[in-house]
Design a protein around this motif. Structure first.
Motif, PDB file in Angstrom:
ATOM      1  N   CYS A 193      10.744   3.109  -6.687  1.00 42.83           N
ATOM      2  CA  CYS A 193      11.798   2.126  -6.942  1.00 42.83           C
ATOM      3  C   CYS A 193      12.253   2.298  -8.388  1.00 42.83           C
ATOM      4  O   CYS A 193      11.486   2.028  -9.323  1.00 42.83           O
ATOM      5  CB  CYS A 193      11.292   0.712  -6.684  1.00 42.83           C
ATOM      6  SG  CYS A 193      12.570  -0.545  -6.901  1.00 42.83           S
ATOM      7  N   SER A 208       6.769  -2.901  -0.758  1.00 39.67           N
ATOM      8  CA  SER A 208       7.536  -4.070  -0.322  1.00 39.67           C
ATOM      9  C   SER A 208       6.909  -5.386  -0.784  1.00 39.67           C
ATOM     10  O   SER A 208       7.574  -6.414  -0.821  1.00 39.67           O
ATOM     11  CB  SER A 208       7.683  -4.073   1.199  1.00 39.67           C
ATOM     12  OG  SER A 208       6.425  -4.235   1.836  1.00 39.67           O
ATOM     13  N   HIS A 209       5.621  -5.363  -1.156  1.00 41.03           N
ATOM     14  CA  HIS A 209       4.944  -6.569  -1.651  1.00 41.03           C
ATOM     15  C   HIS A 209       4.983  -6.677  -3.176  1.00 41.03           C
ATOM     16  O   HIS A 209       4.580  -7.693  -3.733  1.00 41.03           O
ATOM     17  CB  HIS A 209       3.471  -6.567  -1.211  1.00 41.03           C
ATOM     18  CG  HIS A 209       3.280  -6.658   0.266  1.00 41.03           C
ATOM     19  ND1 HIS A 209       3.506  -7.809   0.984  1.00 41.03           N
ATOM     20  CD2 HIS A 209       2.894  -5.719   1.160  1.00 41.03           C
ATOM     21  CE1 HIS A 209       3.257  -7.582   2.260  1.00 41.03           C
ATOM     22  NE2 HIS A 209       2.890  -6.323   2.392  1.00 41.03           N
ATOM     23  N   ASP A 210       5.439  -5.616  -3.846  1.00 42.18           N
ATOM     24  CA  ASP A 210       5.362  -5.581  -5.304  1.00 42.18           C
ATOM     25  C   ASP A 210       6.371  -6.551  -5.924  1.00 42.18           C
ATOM     26  O   ASP A 210       7.529  -6.585  -5.520  1.00 42.18           O
ATOM     27  CB  ASP A 210       5.650  -4.156  -5.792  1.00 42.18           C
ATOM     28  CG  ASP A 210       5.289  -3.956  -7.253  1.00 42.18           C
ATOM     29  OD1 ASP A 210       5.997  -4.532  -8.108  1.00 42.18           O
ATOM     30  OD2 ASP A 210       4.329  -3.232  -7.523  1.00 42.18           O
ATOM     31  N   PHE A 213       9.645  -5.024  -6.904  1.00 36.57           N
ATOM     32  CA  PHE A 213      10.519  -4.722  -5.764  1.00 36.57           C
ATOM     33  C   PHE A 213      11.239  -5.998  -5.321  1.00 36.57           C
ATOM     34  O   PHE A 213      12.446  -5.989  -5.074  1.00 36.57           O
ATOM     35  CB  PHE A 213       9.694  -4.154  -4.607  1.00 36.57           C
ATOM     36  CG  PHE A 213      10.508  -3.833  -3.386  1.00 36.57           C
ATOM     37  CD1 PHE A 213      11.033  -2.562  -3.211  1.00 36.57           C
ATOM     38  CD2 PHE A 213      10.761  -4.785  -2.417  1.00 36.57           C
ATOM     39  CE1 PHE A 213      11.787  -2.253  -2.084  1.00 36.57           C
ATOM     40  CE2 PHE A 213      11.514  -4.496  -1.294  1.00 36.57           C
ATOM     41  CZ  PHE A 213      12.028  -3.222  -1.133  1.00 36.57           C
ATOM     42  N   ILE A 214      10.498  -7.085  -5.222  1.00 32.58           N
ATOM     43  CA  ILE A 214      11.082  -8.359  -4.792  1.00 32.58           C
ATOM     44  C   ILE A 214      12.145  -8.822  -5.785  1.00 32.58           C
ATOM     45  O   ILE A 214      13.219  -9.299  -5.397  1.00 32.58           O
ATOM     46  CB  ILE A 214       9.972  -9.426  -4.630  1.00 32.58           C
ATOM     47  CG1 ILE A 214       9.013  -9.006  -3.500  1.00 32.58           C
ATOM     48  CG2 ILE A 214      10.569 -10.802  -4.348  1.00 32.58           C
ATOM     49  CD1 ILE A 214       7.725  -9.805  -3.445  1.00 32.58           C
ATOM     50  N   ASN A 219      13.883 -11.643  -1.970  1.00 33.72           N
ATOM     51  CA  ASN A 219      12.819 -12.031  -1.033  1.00 33.72           C
ATOM     52  C   ASN A 219      13.133 -11.667   0.406  1.00 33.72           C
ATOM     53  O   ASN A 219      12.254 -11.251   1.159  1.00 33.72           O
ATOM     54  CB  ASN A 219      12.571 -13.545  -1.116  1.00 33.72           C
ATOM     55  CG  ASN A 219      11.573 -13.890  -2.203  1.00 33.72           C
ATOM     56  OD1 ASN A 219      10.514 -13.270  -2.294  1.00 33.72           O
ATOM     57  ND2 ASN A 219      11.907 -14.865  -3.034  1.00 33.72           N
ATOM     58  N   ALA A 222      12.510  -7.998   1.042  1.00 34.66           N
ATOM     59  CA  ALA A 222      11.078  -7.725   0.923  1.00 34.66           C
ATOM     60  C   ALA A 222      10.309  -8.241   2.130  1.00 34.66           C
ATOM     61  O   ALA A 222       9.425  -7.559   2.665  1.00 34.66           O
ATOM     62  CB  ALA A 222      10.528  -8.353  -0.359  1.00 34.66           C
ATOM     63  N   GLU A 223      10.647  -9.437   2.588  1.00 29.40           N
ATOM     64  CA  GLU A 223       9.949 -10.013   3.747  1.00 29.40           C
ATOM     65  C   GLU A 223      10.238  -9.224   5.012  1.00 29.40           C
ATOM     66  O   GLU A 223       9.353  -9.002   5.836  1.00 29.40           O
ATOM     67  CB  GLU A 223      10.360 -11.478   3.923  1.00 29.40           C
ATOM     68  CG  GLU A 223       9.737 -12.401   2.877  1.00 29.40           C
ATOM     69  CD  GLU A 223      10.346 -13.805   2.896  1.00 29.40           C
ATOM     70  OE1 GLU A 223      11.115 -14.102   3.845  1.00 29.40           O
ATOM     71  OE2 GLU A 223      10.065 -14.584   1.974  1.00 29.40           O
ATOM     72  N   ALA A 226       8.181  -6.042   4.823  1.00 24.46           N
ATOM     73  CA  ALA A 226       6.731  -6.257   4.848  1.00 24.46           C
ATOM     74  C   ALA A 226       6.191  -6.320   6.276  1.00 24.46           C
ATOM     75  O   ALA A 226       5.026  -6.027   6.517  1.00 24.46           O
ATOM     76  CB  ALA A 226       6.376  -7.539   4.095  1.00 24.46           C
TER      77      ALA A 226
END
Length: 257
Positions: A193, A208-210, A213-214, A219, A222-223, A226
């Motif tokens: 990224c 995707s949890h970082d 990144f969010i 959100n 990312a959600e 995830a």
């Protein structure tokens, strides 16, 4: 040749006073599929152009394994519209033999277009032609800038399947830029990224949890990533349909839990 193909050390590219790529450290090994994601203006294309030697670094190092052969698929094919140019002639400009060019076109699924004008190809056909031109070099490293650009949704999965197959056949490394984050989840081993500097990197599901990144993508994105899973025990044909044996079974399933 060693497994390490490219190593970037503190790579910085400035346009005037503005850092476009800022102190990036990165290693690409043979067999890797690495995808660079990031917002518009993040420096993604500048980064790969620096690896290719098209863009000069302001500071830092670009270390390429001696003898490295790179196959490059640019984001756009820019040709003079009035210039008559067939697919065969375009491939022959690579300096390779007719048989090598035809074999590369066969491998990317567009050998039947040998006599067609490059100006009349669809988006997917153009990308497969550009991939064939890169492939004919027998590259150690494939560099692809938005390989699914201009390709309809049904053809994208097939194109990414092909890229993975070529990685396995050539035992090469692959660097891609992609804006389609869901396809990245299915198509790559590692995600970088980039937002001038590297915000985060790693396996797609972990990135995707970082928090970085969010912060970059929000959100909601990312959600959705995830919980994204791609069950890839099948292949896609040229139209993107799932093929088990010889029978197409419709679009690829992507499960969300």
């Amino acid at each position: 040749m060693t497994d390490r193909l490219v190593q970037l050390e503190q790579l910085t590219v400035r346009f005037g006073d503005r850092p476009v790529v800022d102190h990036v450290n990165l290693t690409v090994n043979r067999g890797d599929i690495l995808t660079i994601i990031g917002p518009n203006g993040a420096g993604k294309t500048t980064l790969i152009k620096t690896i290719l030697g098209i863009q000069r670094a302001t500071s830092g190092k670009v270390l390429l394994t001696p003898g490295l052969v790179i196959g490059y698929v640019p984001q756009h094919l820019s040709l003079e519209a009035t210039l008559p140019l067939s697919v065969k002639r375009f491939m022959m400009l690579s300096g390779r033999s007719a048989s090598e060019c035809e074999a590369a076109l066969q491998r990317t699924g567009v050998a039947h277009l040998l006599e067609a004008s490059v100006h009349h190809l669809s988006g997917g056909e153009t990308q497969r032609l550009l991939l064939a031109r890169a492939l004919v070099r027998q590259p150690d490293l494939l560099v692809l800038d938005e390989p699914a650009q201009g390709v309809d949704i049904n053809g994208q999965a097939a194109l990414y399947d092909l890229i993975r197959e070529l990685r396995d056949e050539l035992h090469c490394g692959v660097i891609m830029i992609s804006h389609d984050l869901h396809l990245v989840m299915a198509a790559t081993d590692k995600v970088i990224c980039l937002n001038q500097h590297i915000c985060c990197s790693g396996h797609p599901a972990d990135v995707s949890h970082d928090p970085a990144f969010i912060e970059t993508f929000g959100n909601q994105v990312a959600e959705s990533l995830a919980v994204y899973h791609h069950h890839h025990n099948h292949k896609h044909n040229l139209h993107g349909d799932v093929v088990n044996g010889n029978e197409p079974h419709g679009a690829c399933d992507h499960e969300h839990h």
